[in-house]
Design a protein around this motif. Sequence first.
Motif, PDB file in Angstrom:
ATOM      1  N   GLN A 175       1.049  -1.229   0.271  1.00  0.00           N
ATOM      2  CA  GLN A 175      -0.071   0.401  -0.237  1.00  0.00           C
ATOM      3  C   GLN A 175       0.471   1.513   0.209  1.00  0.00           C
ATOM      4  OE1 GLN A 175      -3.704   0.438   0.229  1.00  0.00           O
ATOM      5  NE2 GLN A 175      -3.728  -1.765  -0.364  1.00  0.00           N
ATOM      6  N   ILE A 176       0.799   2.069  -1.162  1.00  0.00           N
ATOM      7  CA  ILE A 176       1.465   3.137  -0.785  1.00  0.00           C
ATOM      8  C   ILE A 176       0.738   4.484  -1.598  1.00  0.00           C
ATOM      9  CG2 ILE A 176       3.395   4.831  -2.498  1.00  0.00           C
ATOM     10  CD1 ILE A 176       4.280   2.293  -0.566  1.00  0.00           C
ATOM     11  N   LEU A 193      -0.018   6.541 -12.993  1.00  0.00           N
ATOM     12  CA  LEU A 193      -0.564   6.667 -11.690  1.00  0.00           C
ATOM     13  C   LEU A 193      -1.668   6.840 -11.287  1.00  0.00           C
ATOM     14  CD1 LEU A 193       2.904   5.362  -9.707  1.00  0.00           C
ATOM     15  CD2 LEU A 193       0.722   3.678 -10.257  1.00  0.00           C
ATOM     16  N   VAL A 194      -2.734   6.930 -10.206  1.00  0.00           N
ATOM     17  CA  VAL A 194      -3.517   7.159 -10.440  1.00  0.00           C
ATOM     18  C   VAL A 194      -3.062   8.097  -8.727  1.00  0.00           C
ATOM     19  CG1 VAL A 194      -5.501   6.139 -11.425  1.00  0.00           C
ATOM     20  CG2 VAL A 194      -5.017   5.949  -9.008  1.00  0.00           C
ATOM     21  N   LYS A 195      -4.044   9.179  -8.534  1.00  0.00           N
ATOM     22  CA  LYS A 195      -3.826  10.098  -7.028  1.00  0.00           C
ATOM     23  C   LYS A 195      -4.374   8.913  -6.060  1.00  0.00           C
ATOM     24  CE  LYS A 195      -4.883  14.557  -4.415  1.00  0.00           C
ATOM     25  NZ  LYS A 195      -5.600  15.384  -4.285  1.00  0.00           N
ATOM     26  N   GLY A 196      -3.638   9.429  -5.060  1.00  0.00           N
ATOM     27  CA  GLY A 196      -3.780   8.251  -3.784  1.00  0.00           C
ATOM     28  C   GLY A 196      -3.948   6.866  -3.199  1.00  0.00           C
ATOM     29  N   ARG A 197      -4.357   6.429  -2.412  1.00  0.00           N
ATOM     30  CA  ARG A 197      -3.909   5.750  -1.900  1.00  0.00           C
ATOM     31  C   ARG A 197      -4.189   3.750  -2.845  1.00  0.00           C
ATOM     32  NH1 ARG A 197      -0.115   5.063   2.554  1.00  0.00           N
ATOM     33  NH2 ARG A 197      -0.421   2.627   3.628  1.00  0.00           N
ATOM     34  N   GLN A 198      -2.781   3.212  -2.286  1.00  0.00           N
ATOM     35  CA  GLN A 198      -3.780   2.141  -3.778  1.00  0.00           C
ATOM     36  C   GLN A 198      -2.215   0.743  -3.386  1.00  0.00           C
ATOM     37  OE1 GLN A 198      -1.521   3.229  -7.789  1.00  0.00           O
ATOM     38  NE2 GLN A 198      -2.256   5.142  -7.305  1.00  0.00           N
ATOM     39  N   ASN A 199      -2.385  -0.523  -3.950  1.00  0.00           N
ATOM     40  CA  ASN A 199      -1.735  -1.777  -3.445  1.00  0.00           C
ATOM     41  C   ASN A 199      -0.940  -1.459  -5.258  1.00  0.00           C
ATOM     42  OD1 ASN A 199      -1.187  -3.911  -2.690  1.00  0.00           O
ATOM     43  ND2 ASN A 199      -1.551  -4.543  -4.101  1.00  0.00           N
ATOM     44  N   VAL A 226       8.627   6.954   0.276  1.00  0.00           N
ATOM     45  CA  VAL A 226       8.124   5.218  -0.408  1.00  0.00           C
ATOM     46  C   VAL A 226       8.660   4.742   0.386  1.00  0.00           C
ATOM     47  CG1 VAL A 226       7.422   4.700  -2.553  1.00  0.00           C
ATOM     48  CG2 VAL A 226       7.494   6.730  -2.205  1.00  0.00           C
ATOM     49  N   PHE A 227      10.013   4.175   0.034  1.00  0.00           N
ATOM     50  CA  PHE A 227      10.799   3.034   0.560  1.00  0.00           C
ATOM     51  C   PHE A 227      10.285   2.303   2.334  1.00  0.00           C
ATOM     52  CE2 PHE A 227      15.030   1.012   2.313  1.00  0.00           C
ATOM     53  CZ  PHE A 227      14.506  -0.405   1.978  1.00  0.00           C
ATOM     54  N   GLY A 228      10.165   3.941   2.800  1.00  0.00           N
ATOM     55  CA  GLY A 228       9.693   4.068   4.195  1.00  0.00           C
ATOM     56  C   GLY A 228       8.168   3.149   4.328  1.00  0.00           C
ATOM     57  N   GLU A 229       7.403   3.817   3.431  1.00  0.00           N
ATOM     58  CA  GLU A 229       5.660   2.739   3.381  1.00  0.00           C
ATOM     59  C   GLU A 229       6.296   1.653   2.980  1.00  0.00           C
ATOM     60  OE1 GLU A 229       2.549   5.506   1.824  1.00  0.00           O
ATOM     61  OE2 GLU A 229       3.930   6.690   0.706  1.00  0.00           O
ATOM     62  N   PHE A 230       6.836   1.144   1.981  1.00  0.00           N
ATOM     63  CA  PHE A 230       7.117  -0.488   1.937  1.00  0.00           C
ATOM     64  C   PHE A 230       7.688  -1.654   3.657  1.00  0.00           C
ATOM     65  CE2 PHE A 230      11.096  -3.142   0.967  1.00  0.00           C
ATOM     66  CZ  PHE A 230       9.879  -4.505   0.849  1.00  0.00           C
ATOM     67  N   ILE A 281       8.638   7.235  11.718  1.00  0.00           N
ATOM     68  CA  ILE A 281       9.932   6.905  10.638  1.00  0.00           C
ATOM     69  C   ILE A 281      10.694   8.471  10.817  1.00  0.00           C
ATOM     70  CG2 ILE A 281      10.476   6.736   7.834  1.00  0.00           C
ATOM     71  CD1 ILE A 281       8.829   4.218   8.190  1.00  0.00           C
ATOM     72  N   ASP A 282      12.074   8.799  10.402  1.00  0.00           N
ATOM     73  CA  ASP A 282      12.874   9.831  10.276  1.00  0.00           C
ATOM     74  C   ASP A 282      13.257   9.662   8.709  1.00  0.00           C
ATOM     75  OD1 ASP A 282      11.586  10.501  12.193  1.00  0.00           O
ATOM     76  OD2 ASP A 282      13.755   9.957  13.841  1.00  0.00           O
ATOM     77  N   ILE A 283      13.077  10.669   7.609  1.00  0.00           N
ATOM     78  CA  ILE A 283      13.862  10.711   6.884  1.00  0.00           C
ATOM     79  C   ILE A 283      14.925  11.644   7.059  1.00  0.00           C
ATOM     80  CG2 ILE A 283      13.575  11.809   4.388  1.00  0.00           C
ATOM     81  CD1 ILE A 283      11.539   9.361   5.805  1.00  0.00           C
ATOM     82  N   VAL A 284      16.417  11.480   6.321  1.00  0.00           N
ATOM     83  CA  VAL A 284      17.085  12.036   6.808  1.00  0.00           C
ATOM     84  C   VAL A 284      17.923  12.267   5.211  1.00  0.00           C
ATOM     85  CG1 VAL A 284      17.811  11.531   8.681  1.00  0.00           C
ATOM     86  CG2 VAL A 284      18.879  10.402   6.826  1.00  0.00           C
TER      87      VAL A 284
END
Length: 293
Positions: A175-176, A193-199, A226-230, A281-284
């Motif tokens: 889910q991204i 890609l369409v806007k919004g949350r998708q598999n 995105v990698f954090g969401e993964f 999750i912190d993004i640096v």
Amino acid sequence: MSIFGRKKVSFMTEKQSAREKNKKFITVFAVGAVFVLALSLIAILNKNDFNFRAALGGDTETRADGQENAVEAIASNSDKIYFLWVASKDRSAMRFMWLVRVQMPEGKFSICTIKPTSILTIDGKGVTFEDVYEKSGEKELVAAMEAYSGLKIDKYIGATDENFKALVNYLGGVQIEVPEQIEYKSEEFNAILVKGRQNMKGDTLFRYLRYLGATEYEGTRSQSKVFGEFLENVFSEKYIEKRTNIFSKISNSMTTSISIVDFSSHDIDVRALMENGIGSIDIVSIPSELTKG
């Protein structure tokens, strides 16, 4: 032996003889049945990676198993740096590189995306990570990343394009969240890609990550997000029973320094993350920021 010079003789009726034969038959049959049952049990467990719950159906939880869950949910104290990358099979093109710091028991992840085209100096010459990997392989790539980042890398995982996609597909997609609709076309790849949350399945996620790196000003931070969401998808409660299978797929298809012994010794942390989710999750932007906090 004889008694008073005569041999001792025992007599049995036909019924007694029949009973003795039946007893012998039942004994032999029972031993055979146990042997066949044992072979069948071993075969079933082997198909399920010797996971007793999976072999029995996977849905019934006993009280003992519940107690085991409670114990395994308590994570250890650890602080490690992981290096992950994705590259073409022939190593001529490196797609993505991430440094990830994992702090337990907080479940805190810090992620930094490194551009494969970043320049570093080796033997007085300026080269890219892509150059290093293509010419020398993973050992030199890891050494180059340690020199570039100033960090000691504890473990690494490297995947080819297809291995990465296959892992995502094995998970059933991830889910991204896509902030805006995307319609991107280039000579190398397209991303629609369409806007919004998708598999997203493997190929779609791969294209999306490439799109972020190719088009956005802060593409590396977007790739980290995105990698954090993964990773949040991977460390999910629904994969608790499959965690050993997931590791087996990684170790059998990817380049990694994580052994089965390493995985077993940190299984308590993996299970805790899957039960409770990633804490934060912190993004640096640069590797040195990974050591803060």
